[in-house]
Design a protein around this motif. Structure first.
Motif, PDB file in Angstrom:
ATOM      1  N   PHE A   6       0.485  -1.235   0.227  1.00 40.93           N
ATOM      2  CA  PHE A   6       0.112  -0.250  -0.361  1.00 40.93           C
ATOM      3  C   PHE A   6       1.293   1.019  -0.408  1.00 40.93           C
ATOM      4  CE2 PHE A   6      -1.626   3.320   2.279  1.00 40.93           C
ATOM      5  CZ  PHE A   6      -3.228   3.492   1.367  1.00 40.93           C
ATOM      6  N   LEU A   7       1.021   1.748  -0.926  1.00 39.22           N
ATOM      7  CA  LEU A   7       1.620   3.222  -0.721  1.00 39.22           C
ATOM      8  C   LEU A   7       0.247   4.364  -0.676  1.00 39.22           C
ATOM      9  CD1 LEU A   7       3.756   1.883  -4.128  1.00 39.22           C
ATOM     10  CD2 LEU A   7       4.046   2.977  -1.427  1.00 39.22           C
ATOM     11  N   PRO A   8       0.486   5.694  -0.072  1.00 41.38           N
ATOM     12  CA  PRO A   8      -0.136   7.283   0.110  1.00 41.38           C
ATOM     13  C   PRO A   8       0.407   7.716  -0.720  1.00 41.38           C
ATOM     14  CG  PRO A   8       1.241   6.247   2.026  1.00 41.38           C
ATOM     15  CD  PRO A   8       1.587   5.316   0.877  1.00 41.38           C
ATOM     16  N   LEU A   9      -1.200   8.385  -1.605  1.00 39.27           N
ATOM     17  CA  LEU A   9      -0.645   9.580  -2.422  1.00 39.27           C
ATOM     18  C   LEU A   9      -0.944  10.596  -2.079  1.00 39.27           C
ATOM     19  CD1 LEU A   9      -1.220   7.351  -5.865  1.00 39.27           C
ATOM     20  CD2 LEU A   9       1.178   8.183  -4.718  1.00 39.27           C
ATOM     21  N   HIS A  10      -0.602  11.038  -0.969  1.00 39.73           N
ATOM     22  CA  HIS A  10      -1.388  12.975  -0.382  1.00 39.73           C
ATOM     23  C   HIS A  10      -1.650  12.477   0.570  1.00 39.73           C
ATOM     24  CE1 HIS A  10       0.807  14.351  -3.933  1.00 39.73           C
ATOM     25  NE2 HIS A  10      -0.294  13.864  -5.011  1.00 39.73           N
ATOM     26  N   LYS A  11      -3.202  12.586   0.962  1.00 40.82           N
ATOM     27  CA  LYS A  11      -4.055  12.306   1.821  1.00 40.82           C
ATOM     28  C   LYS A  11      -5.336  11.583   1.676  1.00 40.82           C
ATOM     29  CE  LYS A  11      -3.237  16.282   4.706  1.00 40.82           C
ATOM     30  NZ  LYS A  11      -3.587  17.438   5.344  1.00 40.82           N
ATOM     31  N   THR A  12      -5.844  11.469   0.335  1.00 40.86           N
ATOM     32  CA  THR A  12      -6.995  11.138  -0.516  1.00 40.86           C
ATOM     33  C   THR A  12      -6.814  10.246  -1.537  1.00 40.86           C
ATOM     34  OG1 THR A  12      -6.988  12.590  -2.122  1.00 40.86           O
ATOM     35  CG2 THR A  12      -8.403  13.108   0.026  1.00 40.86           C
ATOM     36  N   ASP A  13      -5.660   9.440  -2.192  1.00 42.42           N
ATOM     37  CA  ASP A  13      -5.307   8.960  -3.219  1.00 42.42           C
ATOM     38  C   ASP A  13      -3.970   7.852  -2.773  1.00 42.42           C
ATOM     39  OD1 ASP A  13      -6.969  10.483  -4.291  1.00 42.42           O
ATOM     40  OD2 ASP A  13      -5.799  12.298  -5.250  1.00 42.42           O
ATOM     41  N   PHE A  14      -4.320   6.835  -3.482  1.00 39.28           N
ATOM     42  CA  PHE A  14      -3.383   5.309  -2.638  1.00 39.28           C
ATOM     43  C   PHE A  14      -2.859   4.253  -3.978  1.00 39.28           C
ATOM     44  CE2 PHE A  14      -7.505   3.921  -2.154  1.00 39.28           C
ATOM     45  CZ  PHE A  14      -7.693   2.874  -3.495  1.00 39.28           C
ATOM     46  N   ILE A  15      -1.900   3.904  -4.097  1.00 39.20           N
ATOM     47  CA  ILE A  15      -1.901   2.839  -5.395  1.00 39.20           C
ATOM     48  C   ILE A  15      -1.627   1.702  -4.145  1.00 39.20           C
ATOM     49  CG2 ILE A  15      -0.459   1.774  -6.574  1.00 39.20           C
ATOM     50  CD1 ILE A  15       1.002   4.254  -6.588  1.00 39.20           C
ATOM     51  N   LEU A  16      -2.364   0.494  -4.265  1.00 31.07           N
ATOM     52  CA  LEU A  16      -2.320  -1.172  -2.996  1.00 31.07           C
ATOM     53  C   LEU A  16      -2.716  -1.716  -5.001  1.00 31.07           C
ATOM     54  CD1 LEU A  16      -4.660  -2.312  -0.689  1.00 31.07           C
ATOM     55  CD2 LEU A  16      -4.194  -3.527  -2.789  1.00 31.07           C
ATOM     56  N   THR A  17      -1.794  -2.903  -4.710  1.00 30.33           N
ATOM     57  CA  THR A  17      -0.948  -3.788  -5.646  1.00 30.33           C
ATOM     58  C   THR A  17      -0.450  -4.861  -4.816  1.00 30.33           C
ATOM     59  OG1 THR A  17       0.911  -1.750  -6.947  1.00 30.33           O
ATOM     60  CG2 THR A  17       0.695  -4.406  -6.583  1.00 30.33           C
ATOM     61  N   SER A  18      -0.939  -6.280  -5.703  1.00 29.00           N
ATOM     62  CA  SER A  18      -0.836  -7.426  -4.894  1.00 29.00           C
ATOM     63  C   SER A  18      -0.725  -8.624  -5.699  1.00 29.00           C
ATOM     64  CB  SER A  18      -2.763  -7.616  -4.412  1.00 29.00           C
ATOM     65  OG  SER A  18      -3.311  -9.824  -4.219  1.00 29.00           O
ATOM     66  N   SER A  19      -0.067  -9.304  -5.348  1.00 22.90           N
ATOM     67  CA  SER A  19       1.097 -10.260  -6.373  1.00 22.90           C
ATOM     68  C   SER A  19      -0.254 -11.705  -5.671  1.00 22.90           C
ATOM     69  CB  SER A  19       1.800 -10.780  -5.198  1.00 22.90           C
ATOM     70  OG  SER A  19       3.006  -9.681  -6.408  1.00 22.90           O
ATOM     71  N   ARG A  20      -0.683 -12.308  -6.775  1.00 26.27           N
ATOM     72  CA  ARG A  20      -1.425 -13.499  -6.021  1.00 26.27           C
ATOM     73  C   ARG A  20      -0.838 -14.516  -6.435  1.00 26.27           C
ATOM     74  NH1 ARG A  20      -6.469 -16.393  -8.555  1.00 26.27           N
ATOM     75  NH2 ARG A  20      -7.253 -16.948  -6.771  1.00 26.27           N
ATOM     76  N   ASP A  21      -0.210 -15.258  -5.015  1.00 25.27           N
ATOM     77  CA  ASP A  21       0.612 -16.911  -5.331  1.00 25.27           C
ATOM     78  C   ASP A  21      -0.613 -17.397  -4.721  1.00 25.27           C
ATOM     79  OD1 ASP A  21       3.050 -15.355  -5.560  1.00 25.27           O
ATOM     80  OD2 ASP A  21       2.808 -14.466  -2.980  1.00 25.27           O
ATOM     81  N   ILE A  22      -0.512 -18.996  -5.689  1.00 24.89           N
ATOM     82  CA  ILE A  22      -0.905 -20.169  -5.240  1.00 24.89           C
ATOM     83  C   ILE A  22      -1.281 -21.388  -6.309  1.00 24.89           C
ATOM     84  CG2 ILE A  22      -3.770 -18.306  -5.348  1.00 24.89           C
ATOM     85  CD1 ILE A  22      -4.075 -18.883  -8.324  1.00 24.89           C
ATOM     86  N   PRO A  23      -1.732 -22.528  -6.141  1.00 22.84           N
ATOM     87  CA  PRO A  23      -1.267 -23.462  -6.425  1.00 22.84           C
ATOM     88  C   PRO A  23      -1.246 -22.935  -7.988  1.00 22.84           C
ATOM     89  CG  PRO A  23      -2.093 -23.839  -5.034  1.00 22.84           C
ATOM     90  CD  PRO A  23      -2.396 -22.706  -4.803  1.00 22.84           C
ATOM     91  N   PHE A  24       0.365 -23.877  -9.032  1.00 20.44           N
ATOM     92  CA  PHE A  24      -0.705 -23.730 -10.600  1.00 20.44           C
ATOM     93  C   PHE A  24      -1.751 -24.657 -11.020  1.00 20.44           C
ATOM     94  CE2 PHE A  24       4.359 -22.824  -9.710  1.00 20.44           C
ATOM     95  CZ  PHE A  24       4.067 -21.157 -10.151  1.00 20.44           C
ATOM     96  N   SER A  25      -2.117 -25.825  -9.876  1.00 20.51           N
ATOM     97  CA  SER A  25      -2.809 -26.536 -11.083  1.00 20.51           C
ATOM     98  C   SER A  25      -4.431 -25.253 -10.750  1.00 20.51           C
ATOM     99  CB  SER A  25      -2.927 -27.191  -9.547  1.00 20.51           C
ATOM    100  OG  SER A  25      -2.763 -27.380  -8.687  1.00 20.51           O
ATOM    101  N   ARG A  26      -4.481 -24.587  -9.826  1.00 25.64           N
ATOM    102  CA  ARG A  26      -6.165 -24.002  -9.475  1.00 25.64           C
ATOM    103  C   ARG A  26      -6.730 -23.185 -10.390  1.00 25.64           C
ATOM    104  NH1 ARG A  26      -7.948 -22.261  -4.531  1.00 25.64           N
ATOM    105  NH2 ARG A  26     -10.386 -20.661  -4.939  1.00 25.64           N
ATOM    106  N   GLU A  27      -7.878 -23.039 -11.104  1.00 26.04           N
ATOM    107  CA  GLU A  27      -8.713 -22.959 -12.251  1.00 26.04           C
ATOM    108  C   GLU A  27      -8.319 -21.883 -12.325  1.00 26.04           C
ATOM    109  OE1 GLU A  27      -9.605 -24.405  -9.778  1.00 26.04           O
ATOM    110  OE2 GLU A  27     -10.914 -25.969 -10.234  1.00 26.04           O
ATOM    111  N   LYS A  28      -8.101 -21.273 -14.061  1.00 24.40           N
ATOM    112  CA  LYS A  28      -7.241 -20.375 -14.239  1.00 24.40           C
ATOM    113  C   LYS A  28      -8.395 -18.473 -14.056  1.00 24.40           C
ATOM    114  CE  LYS A  28      -5.552 -17.370 -18.039  1.00 24.40           C
ATOM    115  NZ  LYS A  28      -4.552 -17.489 -17.668  1.00 24.40           N
ATOM    116  N   ALA A  29      -7.745 -17.296 -13.200  1.00 25.04           N
ATOM    117  CA  ALA A  29      -8.911 -16.534 -12.535  1.00 25.04           C
ATOM    118  C   ALA A  29      -9.036 -15.784 -14.008  1.00 25.04           C
ATOM    119  CB  ALA A  29      -9.092 -15.731 -11.939  1.00 25.04           C
ATOM    120  N   LEU A  30     -10.465 -15.009 -14.159  1.00 29.23           N
ATOM    121  CA  LEU A  30     -11.088 -14.402 -15.181  1.00 29.23           C
ATOM    122  C   LEU A  30     -10.466 -13.126 -14.567  1.00 29.23           C
ATOM    123  CD1 LEU A  30     -14.473 -15.101 -15.964  1.00 29.23           C
ATOM    124  CD2 LEU A  30     -12.894 -16.259 -16.799  1.00 29.23           C
ATOM    125  N   PRO A  31     -10.003 -12.319 -15.790  1.00 29.94           N
ATOM    126  CA  PRO A  31      -9.372 -10.644 -15.896  1.00 29.94           C
ATOM    127  C   PRO A  31     -10.583  -9.649 -15.912  1.00 29.94           C
ATOM    128  CG  PRO A  31      -8.552 -11.849 -18.030  1.00 29.94           C
ATOM    129  CD  PRO A  31      -9.967 -12.720 -17.823  1.00 29.94           C
TER     130      PRO A  31
END
Length: 235
Positions: A6-31
């Motif tokens: 999580f990165l705050p940008l000023h007092k009202t904005d932000f960037i949140l970034t997530s790396s998804r780590d799961i078994p490679f056999s799990r069903e593929k997600a939809l964009p």
């Protein structure tokens, strides 16, 4: 899953970034797509197994991101009452996030952590942990933060990752391009603990980054196996 920054940008904005780590056999997600469910506009990538999501936003001025596990690793049971990804969608729809968390019935649900960003009155960053028995709600400081899933990383590795994140902040300008580079490249060359993780049977399958800047809200999604990127304009 996952690694979340999580990165705050000023007092009202932000960037949140997530790396998804799961078994490679799990069903593929939809964009990611924009949906309307129960009269609420939702934006999220859809899990291929249960139809829920690990990250999303809603017209309730809220973002929720899921990490598996609570404070420490645990032994999973064979069956649970409901998918944690469906809880993400449920909480995206509630009118007030604090009331929604208090009312949530989690008996029979596997341990998890939620990173919640809510911008209704003021920008709030909330950490919610379900440890299998009790709820833990913490209002976080609006400063750079990193979380690593307890089901994959012990405290020693979590601290290593905090150190990488601290060093990244000292050496880089805070913007979406640079934090995406962090999620791709941070580490020591050990794929079992680097942020872009690979343990043969499982690892990082996608990176999702959500930015809010003034009146703009958008989501960047990358399938790291196919190198396909997509951008969703939310507002």
């Amino acid at each position: 899953m996952c690694t979340v920054t999580f990165l705050p940008l000023h007092k009202t904005d932000f960037i949140l970034t997530s790396s998804r780590d799961i078994p490679f056999s799990r069903e593929k997600a939809l964009p990611p797509k924009n949906y309307e469910e129960d009269g609420v506009k939702l934006s999220y990538p859809k899990d291929g197994k249960a139809g829920g999501s690990w990250i999303g936003t809603s017209s309730k001025n809220r973002l929720i991101c899921l990490l598996n596990g609570g404070f420490v690793d645990h032994i999973s049971l064979t069956n649970y009452k409901m998918s944690r990804g469906l809880i993400v969608k449920e909480l995206l729809k509630v009118e007030n996030i604090h009331n929604g968390l208090k009312a949530l019935d989690l008996k029979g649900v596997e341990q998890f952590t939620l990173v919640i960003v809510d911008w209704n009155k003021t920008l709030e960053l909330i950490e919610f942990v379900w440890d299998g028995e009790n709820k833990h709600i913490k209002n976080m400081e609006l400063e750079p933060q990193i979380w690593s899933s307890s089901t994959l990383y012990d405290e020693r590795v979590k601290q290593l990752r905090r150190n990488w994140f601290e060093q990244w902040q000292q050496e880089n300008k805070i913007n979406q391009e640079n934090i995406l580079n962090f999620h791709h490249n941070a580490g020591i060359g050990d794929p079992t603990i680097d942020v872009m993780m690979d343990r043969k049977v499982g690892g990082t399958v996608s990176i999702t980054s959500i930015y809010k800047e003034k009146n703009s809200l958008g989501m960047v999604y990358e399938d790291v196996k196919t190198y396909k990127k997509s951008k969703l304009i939310i507002q």
